[in-house]
Design a protein around this motif. Sequence first.
Motif, PDB file in Angstrom:
ATOM      1  N   VAL A   3       0.866  -1.192  -0.028  1.00 59.77           N
ATOM      2  CA  VAL A   3       0.100  -0.131  -0.108  1.00 59.77           C
ATOM      3  C   VAL A   3       0.965   1.158  -0.006  1.00 59.77           C
ATOM      4  CG1 VAL A   3      -1.759   1.030   1.274  1.00 59.77           C
ATOM      5  CG2 VAL A   3      -1.730  -1.358   1.359  1.00 59.77           C
ATOM      6  N   ILE A   4       0.736   2.122  -0.721  1.00 56.40           N
ATOM      7  CA  ILE A   4       1.253   3.381  -0.959  1.00 56.40           C
ATOM      8  C   ILE A   4       0.267   4.725  -0.365  1.00 56.40           C
ATOM      9  CG2 ILE A   4       3.013   2.871  -2.427  1.00 56.40           C
ATOM     10  CD1 ILE A   4       1.383   4.395  -4.661  1.00 56.40           C
ATOM     11  N   PRO A   5       0.771   5.693  -0.140  1.00 57.28           N
ATOM     12  CA  PRO A   5      -0.134   6.708   0.410  1.00 57.28           C
ATOM     13  C   PRO A   5      -1.348   7.264  -0.286  1.00 57.28           C
ATOM     14  CG  PRO A   5       2.057   7.547   0.927  1.00 57.28           C
ATOM     15  CD  PRO A   5       2.028   6.214   0.291  1.00 57.28           C
ATOM     16  N   GLU A   6      -1.217   7.170  -1.745  1.00 57.71           N
ATOM     17  CA  GLU A   6      -2.047   7.387  -2.575  1.00 57.71           C
ATOM     18  C   GLU A   6      -3.318   6.496  -2.719  1.00 57.71           C
ATOM     19  OE1 GLU A   6       1.186   7.545  -3.431  1.00 57.71           O
ATOM     20  OE2 GLU A   6       1.717   9.236  -4.643  1.00 57.71           O
ATOM     21  N   ASP A   7      -2.947   5.198  -2.052  1.00 53.97           N
ATOM     22  CA  ASP A   7      -4.063   4.241  -2.210  1.00 53.97           C
ATOM     23  C   ASP A   7      -4.966   4.590  -0.867  1.00 53.97           C
ATOM     24  OD1 ASP A   7      -2.996   2.528  -3.968  1.00 53.97           O
ATOM     25  OD2 ASP A   7      -1.765   1.493  -2.468  1.00 53.97           O
ATOM     26  N   VAL A   8      -4.294   5.239   0.295  1.00 55.10           N
ATOM     27  CA  VAL A   8      -4.899   5.735   1.397  1.00 55.10           C
ATOM     28  C   VAL A   8      -5.961   6.728   1.117  1.00 55.10           C
ATOM     29  CG1 VAL A   8      -4.957   6.692   3.719  1.00 55.10           C
ATOM     30  CG2 VAL A   8      -3.341   4.671   3.041  1.00 55.10           C
ATOM     31  N   GLN A   9      -5.374   7.632   0.295  1.00 57.61           N
ATOM     32  CA  GLN A   9      -5.942   9.034  -0.341  1.00 57.61           C
ATOM     33  C   GLN A   9      -7.002   8.799  -1.084  1.00 57.61           C
ATOM     34  OE1 GLN A   9      -2.940  11.459  -1.855  1.00 57.61           O
ATOM     35  NE2 GLN A   9      -2.315  12.092   0.000  1.00 57.61           N
ATOM     36  N   ALA A  10      -6.798   7.460  -1.935  1.00 52.75           N
ATOM     37  CA  ALA A  10      -7.989   7.254  -2.848  1.00 52.75           C
ATOM     38  C   ALA A  10      -9.273   6.781  -2.200  1.00 52.75           C
ATOM     39  CB  ALA A  10      -7.495   6.181  -3.841  1.00 52.75           C
ATOM     40  N   VAL A  11      -8.958   5.933  -1.108  1.00 52.79           N
ATOM     41  CA  VAL A  11     -10.174   5.241  -0.362  1.00 52.79           C
ATOM     42  C   VAL A  11     -10.507   6.054   0.820  1.00 52.79           C
ATOM     43  CG1 VAL A  11      -9.656   2.932  -1.155  1.00 52.79           C
ATOM     44  CG2 VAL A  11      -8.613   3.709   1.178  1.00 52.79           C
ATOM     45  N   LEU A  12      -9.962   7.334   1.207  1.00 52.21           N
ATOM     46  CA  LEU A  12     -10.073   7.697   2.265  1.00 52.21           C
ATOM     47  C   LEU A  12     -11.671   8.671   2.217  1.00 52.21           C
ATOM     48  CD1 LEU A  12      -9.358   8.875   5.043  1.00 52.21           C
ATOM     49  CD2 LEU A  12      -8.526  11.071   3.869  1.00 52.21           C
ATOM     50  N   GLY A  13     -11.857   9.235   0.864  1.00 54.99           N
ATOM     51  CA  GLY A  13     -13.203   9.538   0.779  1.00 54.99           C
ATOM     52  C   GLY A  13     -14.429   8.759   0.985  1.00 54.99           C
ATOM     53  N   PRO A  14     -14.218   7.550  -0.052  1.00 56.03           N
ATOM     54  CA  PRO A  14     -15.403   6.515   0.112  1.00 56.03           C
ATOM     55  C   PRO A  14     -15.427   5.834   1.430  1.00 56.03           C
ATOM     56  CG  PRO A  14     -14.095   6.205  -1.592  1.00 56.03           C
ATOM     57  CD  PRO A  14     -13.501   7.378  -1.227  1.00 56.03           C
ATOM     58  N   VAL A  15     -14.482   5.728   2.069  1.00 51.65           N
ATOM     59  CA  VAL A  15     -14.364   5.111   3.415  1.00 51.65           C
ATOM     60  C   VAL A  15     -14.853   6.021   4.698  1.00 51.65           C
ATOM     61  CG1 VAL A  15     -13.074   3.847   5.329  1.00 51.65           C
ATOM     62  CG2 VAL A  15     -12.856   3.326   2.950  1.00 51.65           C
ATOM     63  N   ALA A  16     -14.326   7.256   4.564  1.00 49.65           N
ATOM     64  CA  ALA A  16     -14.381   8.069   5.851  1.00 49.65           C
ATOM     65  C   ALA A  16     -15.734   9.218   5.547  1.00 49.65           C
ATOM     66  CB  ALA A  16     -13.231   8.938   5.958  1.00 49.65           C
ATOM     67  N   GLU A  17     -16.262   9.239   4.471  1.00 52.49           N
ATOM     68  CA  GLU A  17     -16.918  10.605   4.225  1.00 52.49           C
ATOM     69  C   GLU A  17     -18.338  10.284   4.907  1.00 52.49           C
ATOM     70  OE1 GLU A  17     -17.930  10.995   0.012  1.00 52.49           O
ATOM     71  OE2 GLU A  17     -15.833  11.891  -0.268  1.00 52.49           O
ATOM     72  N   HIS A  18     -18.894   9.061   4.943  1.00 55.24           N
ATOM     73  CA  HIS A  18     -20.025   8.853   5.559  1.00 55.24           C
ATOM     74  C   HIS A  18     -19.863   8.663   7.210  1.00 55.24           C
ATOM     75  CE1 HIS A  18     -18.559   5.146   4.613  1.00 55.24           C
ATOM     76  NE2 HIS A  18     -19.287   4.227   4.860  1.00 55.24           N
ATOM     77  N   ARG A  19     -18.801   8.627   7.409  1.00 53.42           N
ATOM     78  CA  ARG A  19     -18.265   8.459   8.981  1.00 53.42           C
ATOM     79  C   ARG A  19     -17.956   9.723   9.713  1.00 53.42           C
ATOM     80  NH1 ARG A  19     -16.518   2.446   9.067  1.00 53.42           N
ATOM     81  NH2 ARG A  19     -16.614   1.988   6.843  1.00 53.42           N
ATOM     82  N   LEU A  20     -17.837  10.724   8.826  1.00 52.80           N
ATOM     83  CA  LEU A  20     -17.211  12.001   9.559  1.00 52.80           C
ATOM     84  C   LEU A  20     -18.386  12.773   9.532  1.00 52.80           C
ATOM     85  CD1 LEU A  20     -13.896  12.975   7.835  1.00 52.80           C
ATOM     86  CD2 LEU A  20     -14.473  12.411  10.390  1.00 52.80           C
ATOM     87  N   SER A  21     -18.631  13.727  10.398  1.00 50.96           N
ATOM     88  CA  SER A  21     -19.441  14.734  10.087  1.00 50.96           C
ATOM     89  C   SER A  21     -18.823  16.171  10.525  1.00 50.96           C
ATOM     90  CB  SER A  21     -20.932  14.643  10.726  1.00 50.96           C
ATOM     91  OG  SER A  21     -20.651  14.146  12.056  1.00 50.96           O
ATOM     92  N   GLY A  22     -18.693  16.877   9.804  1.00 49.61           N
ATOM     93  CA  GLY A  22     -17.903  18.205  10.015  1.00 49.61           C
ATOM     94  C   GLY A  22     -18.728  18.949  11.102  1.00 49.61           C
ATOM     95  N   ALA A  23     -17.926  19.864  11.435  1.00 49.32           N
ATOM     96  CA  ALA A  23     -18.431  20.967  12.303  1.00 49.32           C
ATOM     97  C   ALA A  23     -19.430  21.961  11.742  1.00 49.32           C
ATOM     98  CB  ALA A  23     -17.341  21.732  13.187  1.00 49.32           C
ATOM     99  N   ARG A  24     -18.981  22.246  10.626  1.00 43.68           N
ATOM    100  CA  ARG A  24     -19.965  23.199   9.953  1.00 43.68           C
ATOM    101  C   ARG A  24     -21.021  22.526   9.166  1.00 43.68           C
ATOM    102  NH1 ARG A  24     -14.944  25.105   8.575  1.00 43.68           N
ATOM    103  NH2 ARG A  24     -14.369  27.155   9.527  1.00 43.68           N
ATOM    104  N   ASP A  25     -21.017  21.026   9.083  1.00 44.30           N
ATOM    105  CA  ASP A  25     -21.982  20.361   8.574  1.00 44.30           C
ATOM    106  C   ASP A  25     -23.120  20.304   9.027  1.00 44.30           C
ATOM    107  OD1 ASP A  25     -22.992  18.333   6.984  1.00 44.30           O
ATOM    108  OD2 ASP A  25     -21.833  16.932   7.681  1.00 44.30           O
TER     109      ASP A  25
END
Lengths: 688, 309, 331
Positions: free
Chosen positions: B264-286
Amino acid sequence: MKAAHAKPERDLRRHGFPMPRTAFVLLLAINVLAVLPHTERVPTWMLLAFGCVLLWRIQVFRERWPFPSKWLRLVLVLGGFAGVIFYHGTVFGPDAGVGLLITAYLFKQLEMATRRDAFLVVILSYFVLATEFLFSRSLYTTIYVFLVLILITATQIALNQSEPRIAIARPLKVSLKLVLQSIPLMIVLFYLFPRIGPLWQLNLNTQQNRVGLSDRMSPGDIANLSRSGELAFRAEFQGAIPPHRERYWRATVFDRFDGRTWYAVDDSVLVPLDMQQLEYGVRRYQYRVYLEPTSQRWLMTLPAAQVSGIDAKSTDALSVLAQSTLEAAVSYDVTSFPDYRYQRAGLNRLDYSRYLQLPVGGNEQSRQYAREQFRRQGSDPARFIDSLLRWYHDEEFIYTLNPQRLGRNTIDEFLFQTRRGYCSHYAGAFVFLLRSVGIPARLVGGYLGGEGHPLGKYLLVHQYDAHAWAEVWLEGQGWVRFDPTGAVAPNRIEFGPLDSTTDDSFLRESPLSPERLRNLALLAQARLMVDYVDYLWFKNVASYDTEAQNRLFRDLLGQVTPQRIAALVGGLGAAIVLVLALSILLRHPPARKLDRADRLYLRFCLKLQQRGVARAAGEGPQDFAKRAANTLPAQAADIEAITALYLNLKYAPLQKVAHFKPQQSNTGDTLGRLEKELAQRVRAFKPS
Amino acid sequence: MSQPIIERLVKAVGAILLGKEPQIRLAIACLLAKGHLLLEDLPGMGKTTLSHALARVLGLSYQRIQFTSDLLPADIIGTSIFNPGSSHFEFRKGPVFAEVLLADEINRATPKTQGALLEAMEERQVTVEGHSYALPQPFFVIATQNPVTQMGTFPLPESQLDRFLMRISLGYPDPRIERELLKGSNPRDLLESVQAVLTKDELSTLQKKVDAIHVSDALLDYVQRILAYTRQSNQFVFGLSPRAGMALVKSARSFAMVQGRDHVIPEDVQAVLGPVAEHRLSGARDITGHEGERLVDHVIKHVDVIPRR
Amino acid sequence: MSSSMSTSSRAAESRFSALSRPVRARWQRWLDRRIPPGREVVLDQRRIFIFPTLMGFGYLFTAFLLFIAGINYDNSLILNFSFFLGSLFVVAILQTFSNLSGLEITAGTTEPAFAGTEAKFNLHLGKSRRKDHCSILLEWHGFAAEPRNLIDAEKIPVQMLLPTRNRGVFHPERLKITSVYPLGLIRAWTWIALDMECLVYPKPVVCELPPQAQQGGKDGKAPVPEGNEDFDGLRAYQETDSLNTVDWKAYARSGDLYTKRFHGYQAESRWLQWDQVPAQYAELKLSQLCFLVLDMARGGTPFGLQLPGVKIEPGSGPEHQKRCLETLARF
C-alpha cells in the motif's frame, strides 16, 4: 485535567507570591555567604541582628509569624543605619559603606514578600559580594565570590521556575551551566574592554586595623607584628635575587623620639631625593613588587630605588611614597642600586637637627654610658659604633619576641636591666646612643628578608619579616646602614626570623601558623604552591590595569588605534557570542528524527521546488512524481526512478526490497544499499 | 497473478458503465475487501446499473429489493409460514439469502426495515423466531440511496452508516462519455450480455490475497496521522473511530491490489479515504450531512504524507 | 474568581483598543505575515520577540554601577564582576530565547460554550527538539494559564478557559506565549495565531414552550395510515397482500388468513419554530430557542427545529441536540 486557570501575575504581585521553598533556602544561603567575609568589618551587634532577622524570616516562611509591621521595619532600618554610623563615626569610606549596605541587605529580608523583593535581595547580594573585592583581591576571594555567584544565579532560577517544589540540585545545575557559559565573554571583556581612568577621586580611607608597619614604633611593636604570617608583599626579580643580608626592604624612616616611641618622618616635610647627592654604584637589581594594601603611602623598595609603573615620589629619606594611602593592592617596577652612596657631601642644617633630636630629659643612664664610651673611643664615630655593637654582642643581650614590659625610661631599662628585646629595641637604643653623642642617626622601618619561592623568581615577604634597623650619617660616607640586631642574633640577618631568636619565642602564639607547619615538608610544599597560584593570579589578573592593558594592546595590535581596539574587542566579542549562540541554540537534536529515506526524499522535493515544482503537503509521492514528470519531461526518468526507490524503501515489503539484489539475503544490508542508491541519485539529481 | 483477472473485472464493468473507471475500481476494491457498498447519488446516474453489473461479473447469485416505505422487515429476511400439510412453521427465506443483495433506494424504507437489513449485514446471519439462518458465503450488500435531502426519505442513522465499508458517488458523466451514452443504447440493455468473469473460488482467493498486501510502518504512521488529525481538528464533530481506521487500512489494501500492487502506498489511502471516511465523519460546519467530501479533501491537504521533523 | 477575570479582560481590551484602528490593523497584518496562522506552530527565531524585563533593566543598572565602582576604585576585580554580570546577561538572552524556541504548540479540540460562560480550548505543548522548556506562560485575551513545564514529558495538554460574550463562532485573538526563564531578566514572547475556533451557543433564556409545538398524537407524532412502525390490528387477507404480512400464528390457530396492519408515524411532528417563540428580537429568539432545545432534549422527546432558511428534521439524542445548538449558534 486540572482547570488551568490561574490568576494573572498582576494579582499575584498584589497578594504576595508563594515563595518556592528551594528559592527561599537558596536566598538564606546567599544571605549568609555574602555577609560572611565581611564579619570582621561589621560590629558584633549587627551579626546578632542578622541572625535574628534570618530567624524571623524563616518563621514567616513557615507561616508561624507575620512580617513585621511597616513602622517596626522603619525603626529597625533607621536604628541599624544609626548604629553603623555611630560605630564607624562616618558615613564615608568603604567600611561604613559596606556597613550601611549590609544593614539595608539585612532588613530587606523582613519585607521580602514578592518576587520583586526577592529580586532586590539578589541585586543587593551582588553589591555586598562585590564590595568584598575592596578588601581582598586574592585568588581565593575570587573563587569564593564565584561560588556564591553560582548560588545567586541558582536563586534567580529557582525564583523563576514554576514548580512549587524542586530538588535544589536542578537550579544549581542550570546555574553552573549559565555561569560557565558566561565566563569566556567575561574574560574577553576583562582583558580587552578599554579601561578608562577614575571618573572622580575617591577617598578610600579605611579605619580598618591593618596588620603591618605603622607610622610610630614603640618597643615591642614589631615583635607583635612578627607573630603574623600574613603576606606583606611579593617581589618578582628579573635576573639575580639579592642575598638574604641585602634584603633590607625600606618602608620609612623614624626621626623623632619622645623617650618611648619613635615617630615616622611626616610625609609632608620630606623633600624629594637630591639626585646630586646620590651615587648609584655598579650593581643593580630589577624587580616588580606586588604590595598588599597597607593604608600607608610607603612603597617597599631596596634603596636606592627608582620606581616606575605607579605615581610615586622618591624622598630624601630614601623612601618612596605613593600619591595616596594604599587601600588596595598595587604593583610597581623598581630598579635598585645596593651600592649607593647618599649625601656624602654633607647634611643640611635642618637634617642635622632632625637626626640629632632627642627628648629633653630621661634615660640619663644611657646618655651617660654613651658619652663615656664615646670619649673612651677617642670620639671616633666608627670606633664608637664598633664598640657599641661589640657590647651588644658580648653582654648578655637576648633576642626575643617576648621582651619584658618597659617602664618610663625605656632605653635605660632595656640596656641595663632587662636586656631582652627585639629588633626595634636594639635599633632604637642604638640610634639613641649615637644621637646622645652628636652623631646623626635614624631608625629605619621595613622588612628584612623574604622567602624565596621554588617555582618563581620571586620573594615572599611576610609580616613576620618586619624589621627595624639603624642608619648613621658618617662624615665622608653619607648614610650607612647598621643593624644592631645582627650583633645579637646574626641568624636574623643571614636567614630570617625563623630560629633566629635566641629563645624559642618566634611565632609561639600561633601553633598552626605557617611557620610551625614549615617543618612538615609536604605541607610546606602545598603552602608554597597555594601562594604561587595566588601570586600568578595577582600578577596576571588582579593587578591588570590600564597600563597592562596598553601593553597587551601593543603586543596584540602592534599599532594601537581606537579603530583597531574596536575591531579587536568587537570581533572577539561577537565571535564568542556567536559560538555561544550556536552552542545554546543548535545543540539540541530534533525530538523526532527523520528517517534517512524521508530526509533524502525531502531534499529531492526541495530541488524540484527550486525549479518551481513544489510538492503540496498532502500530495503522495507517486502523484507528485507524475506531476513533476509532466512539468519537467527531461527529468522524467530520474524523477520516476527516485520516487520508485523511495516508495520501495518506505512502503514495499522487505522481501520485495530484497529482490532488488537477489544475491543479498540480509535485508538490512539491502535497505542500506537502496538508501545509498537513493542518496546518490538524489545528489546527482539536477533539474534544469 | 491476480492482476489480469482484476483488470478483466474492471473492463467488463467498464463496458457497461462508461467513463467511471475510478468508481468501478473502488467498488471492486470494496467487494474484494468483503465490504458492503453504498452507492449514493441522484436517480438516473447509473447506480443500479453498476450494482447489477458488479453482481454479474462476480458470477454470484443476486437478488434485488426495491425499498419502499411500506416494505416490512419480513419482506427482506423472510417469514415463517404455517404449512397446514405438515402442521409446521416453515421458514421462507427472503431475498436477503442471496450472494449479492441489491438494496435499491435503501433510504425509502422505514428505519425498522433498514435496521433489519443492516443487522443481517453485520451478523451475516438472520434470526427468526429463535432460529438462526446463516447467509450464503460470499455475501455482499450493494445498496443505493438518494441523497437525504430528497423528500420522503428516511436517512440512514449515522451509527448504521458505518456498516458500509464504502460510500461511492458516481456523479455526472463527462460530456464526451455522455455523448456516447446519448448516441448509444441504454446500458441496462447490455447488462444481459455481461458474463461472469470470476468463479467463486477465484473470488475467495482474491479476497484472501487482500490480507497479504503489505502495509509498512511508514504507511501506518500516515494512517494514524490522518486519524489523529480528524480527532484533533475542530473541523469535525467527531473524529474517525478505530473501526473506521481499520476499514481504511483494509480498503487501502484492497485498492492497492486492484491497482496491481503488493503493498500500500499513501495514494491508495488517499483514494479510499473519501469513500471510507466521508459517511463516517460529520463536519463541525456540516448541518446537512453533506460536507463530508470537502472535509476529506481538507484532511488530505493538511496531513503531510512525509512526516516533517 | 470570574469577576476578577472579567475586569482584567476588559482592561486588556481597553489597552488594546487604545491603539488606533489603522495601527492595529497594520500590526495584525504584519503579524500575520511574520507568524502565519496554523494548527501546529513550532516557535523559531522569526516568531520570538525578546526584551529585558523591569528586573533585567535593574540588573543592567547594577552591572553599570559596579562598572563605575570598578573604574573609580581602580579595582579590576570589581570591574570583572560587572563584566561577569554583563556576560551572564548575554547568556540569559540566549537561554531565554532557547527556552521558547523549538516549542511546539498544537491546536486541539474546543468545547462549545453558551454565551457568557467559558469556552474550553485544548492545546498541546510539545518539544520539537530534545530539550526542556520551563515556565511557559500562555496568555489569551488577558487570561493566563498557570506556567507550564515541559521537562520529562514529550507533550503536555493545556486547557484554556476563555469567557465568551456573543453567540457565534469564537475566533480568539492571537495566543501570547511568554517565558522569562531562567533568570527573569529577559522576556521572550510570541503571538501565535492558532487555527482554532469555538462555537458559542446562544445564552439560554427561559420561556414557555409555544402551544403549537405541543400538538400531535402519540409522543407528539401524527399517525399516518400506512407504515410498518406499530402494529395496528388485523383485517381479512386480500389477494394482493404480501405473504409476509399474513399472521401465520393466527392461521395456525384458526385456519383463517389475516393480514397484519401497521401504521407509521409522520416524522415531522414536534417543531420548534422561529415564529412561535415569544421574543421580538432575533438574538433573544435564538436564546429562547436554545433554552427550548435544551429543555426538549432533557425530556428526551424528539423534536425538529425550523429557522428561516434552515430546517432540522426531528430527532433526539445528544448528537441531534448538538446539531440544533450549532445551527442556532451559526444562524
